[in-house]
Design an enzyme around this catalytic site. Structure first.
Site, PDB file in Angstrom:
ATOM      1  CD  GLU A  84     -10.752 -11.418 -20.836  1.00  0.00           C
ATOM      2  OE1 GLU A  84     -10.062 -10.589 -20.635  1.00  0.00           O
ATOM      3  OE2 GLU A  84     -10.444 -12.629 -21.601  1.00  0.00           O
ATOM      4  NE  ARG A 140      -8.681  -8.309 -19.853  1.00  0.00           N
ATOM      5  CZ  ARG A 140      -8.173  -7.600 -20.820  1.00  0.00           C
ATOM      6  NH1 ARG A 140      -8.204  -6.162 -20.627  1.00  0.00           N
ATOM      7  NH2 ARG A 140      -8.143  -8.173 -22.060  1.00  0.00           N
ATOM      8  CD  GLU A 202      -2.009  -8.116 -31.114  1.00  0.00           C
ATOM      9  OE1 GLU A 202      -2.726  -7.500 -30.285  1.00  0.00           O
ATOM     10  OE2 GLU A 202      -0.591  -8.256 -30.761  1.00  0.00           O
ATOM     11  CG  ASN A 278       2.080  -6.804 -28.910  1.00  0.00           C
ATOM     12  OD1 ASN A 278       1.116  -6.654 -28.117  1.00  0.00           O
ATOM     13  ND2 ASN A 278       2.047  -6.487 -30.243  1.00  0.00           N
ATOM     14  CG  ASP A 323       1.755 -10.555 -28.609  1.00  0.00           C
ATOM     15  OD1 ASP A 323       1.631  -9.227 -28.325  1.00  0.00           O
ATOM     16  OD2 ASP A 323       0.774 -11.572 -28.813  1.00  0.00           O
ATOM     17  CG  ASN A 410      -3.264 -13.054 -21.805  1.00  0.00           C
ATOM     18  OD1 ASN A 410      -3.810 -12.238 -21.676  1.00  0.00           O
ATOM     19  ND2 ASN A 410      -2.786 -13.804 -22.749  1.00  0.00           N
ATOM     20  CD1 TRP A 411      -7.136 -13.015 -20.039  1.00  0.00           C
ATOM     21  CD2 TRP A 411      -8.351 -12.283 -18.274  1.00  0.00           C
ATOM     22  NE1 TRP A 411      -8.172 -14.008 -19.804  1.00  0.00           N
ATOM     23  CE2 TRP A 411      -8.563 -13.634 -18.487  1.00  0.00           C
ATOM     24  CE3 TRP A 411      -8.619 -11.713 -16.906  1.00  0.00           C
ATOM     25  CZ2 TRP A 411      -9.696 -14.216 -17.800  1.00  0.00           C
ATOM     26  CZ3 TRP A 411      -9.728 -12.396 -16.141  1.00  0.00           C
ATOM     27  CH2 TRP A 411     -10.322 -13.767 -16.389  1.00  0.00           C
TER      28      TRP A 411
HETATM   29 CA    CA Z   1      -0.803  -8.347 -28.308  1.00  0.00          CA
END
Ligand code: CA
Length: 576
Positions: A84, A140, A202, A278, A323, A410-411
């Site tokens: 990524e 990343r 999480e 989140n 989330d 997302n990312w």
């Molecule tokens: Ca999350």
């Protein structure tokens, strides 16, 4: 394994003709260089401090792109996860990161390895003494400053490596050792500090971001994103203010709000922007007795770049229950809206709305849905708050809502081209059945989200989602008008990069690296790489423009590698 595939006999000689590699490499990367953002290099994550993923290079255009071919590729080695990273280029050297927080430097002309550093992250999760990792051993990318390469490691360390040798200069443990935190994001540089957040919401952690002196590693400041236990005292007035929006013993579950991806810097305003994640646990019922906005979850925060003080906030999902992180990449630009030039910050967080804010004041200028959004009708321009559908606050009976936790974005970074005035947003349609877990009992080292199969039983069929699930949308941020949309079969596509050659580069989940006309979206070029792409960059060496991307699973399906393309490149792409 390192493989050099020279593009011609002349190119073969280039490494010999190039100046000798020296300790001066990337020593010239100071604050002025980062702000000037020389287009022949790619010195910072989104290239410039505003992170537009836009390059002024224009050698490659629609007229010659049929000549774009592979110059070289280099196998990063070791994988078991997806790539990524956005690599960086300075003074003829490409710096990148692979899975398991490896860091490497290769010759940007030839792909020849200069060094590779492996931090030997302990694998197997918490029970093996390694980090808990929610979403793969990804990274990343690095940061560059004054002769050093910075990388955040999965086990919460921040390391400064000598750019010439790859040897550690300093290492700081930025998180509690053996805790539930990890780092997957690219560190950023602002005013001589290297700034990094972390992941782990999480598992039940409290989010924060820390700035370290880039030379010494000494901590300059730390800013928490959610309040801790009031009995222990608040770190700042902002934390005391935020605590009034929480209920119950929220600190027991950490609270969340981790800063795991997007950041941007406005040197003129001296504001440093972060996005927060989140809530921990996800369910507000279990986190905050089911009430409160829970500041500063799912928010965009403008910090004083020198002190970390929170100057303003904009919360995209008050009282997050889903989330809906707002850590997705942020782009700073100056655009004309209704005849007035505005200094804006743009973000498309997981929640499915594309936001344009005044980046000096935090004022909401516009917000429109860009994907399937069923949790809210719209964003109220008076209050800046989403108008939630009544069933969005789910209970033990549960409800299907879009987007799901993977998010409408997302990312994978969106990009902005000032010439076309368009934002290129890689998005997706998805959903989840959200239901409060009535038997929630957090266990260290496990997903502790407070959502799960409830005893209420019975789950309706999911609503139909648009097919295909993935897309690339070109949006005018001044009007929120969508100009065009390219469908993608899969929804785990790469990030985007756009150039003054009026091109848009990205790659699909399947590894098809492609270029579009940035104005019309017409497909101009493609090359098939091993699946699982990151985000392209571009740079210029010896008068030639390169376009480079990391892609590949690093297993029998193909190598996880750096792939660098140039006009008249003729290296064969290996077939697997
Ligand atoms: Ca999350």
């Amino acid at each position: 394994m390192s493989r050099v595939l020279p593009i011609s006999v002349a190119a073969l000689l280039l490494p010999l003709l190039a100046p000798p590699l020296s300790a001066q490499r990337s020593a010239g990367v100071d604050d002025a260089a980062l702000q000037a953002a020389d287009p022949t290099e790619w010195l910072a994550h989104g290239r410039d401090p505003g992170e537009a993923y836009y390059s002024p290079l224009d050698q490659i255009t629609a007229d010659n792109i049929d000549r774009l071919g592979l110059a070289w590729w280099w196998d990063i080695g070791g994988s078991q996860g997806r790539l990524e990273a956005t690599p960086l280029v300075s003074d003829g050297v490409l710096y990148g990161t692979g899975t398991w927080s490896t860091v490497f430097a290769v010759d940007a002309r030839t792909g020849e390895e200069i060094w590779r550093w492996d931090p030997a992250i302990v694998r197997g999760g918490r029970q093996n003494g390694g980090p808990s990792v929610c979403c793969g051993p990804v990274n990343r990318g690095p940061a560059l400053y004054n002769g050093k390469v910075y990388a955040g490691l999965l086990d919460g360390r921040l390391v400064a490596l000598d750019a010439e040798t790859g040897r550690p200069v300093w290492v700081e443990q930025t998180t509690p050792v053996g805790g539930e935190y990890s780092i997957t994001m690219a560190p950023r540089i602002a005013n001589g500090n290297v700034i990094v957040g972390n992941s782990g919401a999480e598992y039940g952690v409290r989010g924060y971001v820390t700035a370290y002196d880039a030379e010494t590693g000494n901590q300059a400041w730390r800013t928490y994103t959610v309040p801790g236990n009031p009995a222990l005292g608040f770190e700042s007035p902002a934390m005391e203010f935020a605590a009034a929006t929480w209920a119950g013993n929220w600190w027991d579950g950490g609270g969340g709000g981790t800063v795991w991806d997007g950041m941007a810097f406005d040197p003129d305003a001296n504001l440093f922007y972060i996005g927060t994640g989140n809530g921990a646990p996800w369910s507000r019922e279990h986190r905050s007795d089911g009430v409160g906005d829970n500041l500063y979850l799912a928010s965009i925060l403008a910090l004083d770049a020198d002190t970390g003080e929170i100057i303003w906030y904009y919360q995209t999902a008050p009282g997050d229950d889903w989330d809906y992180t707002a850590v997705q990449n942020m782009i700073l630009a100056d655009i004309v809206i209704d005849g007035v030039e505005r200094q804006v910050l743009m973000q498309a967080p997981k929640n499915g709305f594309f936001y344009v804010l005044d980046r000096i004041t935090g004022e909401l200028l516009s917000a429109e849905a860009f994907s399937t959004v069923t949790w809210a009708y719209e964003v109220d321009m008076e209050t800046g708050r989403p108008l939630e559908v009544p069933e969005a606050r789910y209970n033990t009976s549960g409800v299907w809502l879009s987007p799901g936790p993977r998010g409408a974005h997302n990312w994978n970074p969106m990009s902005y081209n000032p010439n076309t005035g368009l934002v290129y947003l890689p998005g997706q349609h998805n959903q989840r059945f959200y239901e409060v877990d009535p038997d929630f009992d957090p266990v260290p080292g496990r997903f502790n989200i407070g959502i799960g199969p409830s005893s209420a039983g019975g789950r309706p069929d999911p609503p139909e989602l648009p097919e295909p699930r993935g897309f690339l949308a070109a949006i005018d941020p001044a009007t929120q008008q969508e100009h065009w949309r390219i469908p993608h079969t899969g929804s785990r596509n790469g990030g985007t990069m756009t150039t003054a050659g009026n091109l848009l580069f990205s790659a699909t989940e399947e590894g098809v690296f492609y270029a579009l006309d940035a104005t019309t979206g017409a497909r101009l070029w493609e090359a098939e790489l091993p699946e699982g792409p990151a985000t392209p960059i571009t740079y210029e060496l010896d008068g030639r423009q390169y376009v480079t991307i990391l892609s590949g699973p690093g297993d029998a399906r193909g190598p996880g590698a750096v792939w660098s393309f140039v006009l008249d490149g003729n290296a064969p792409i290996p077939q697997f």
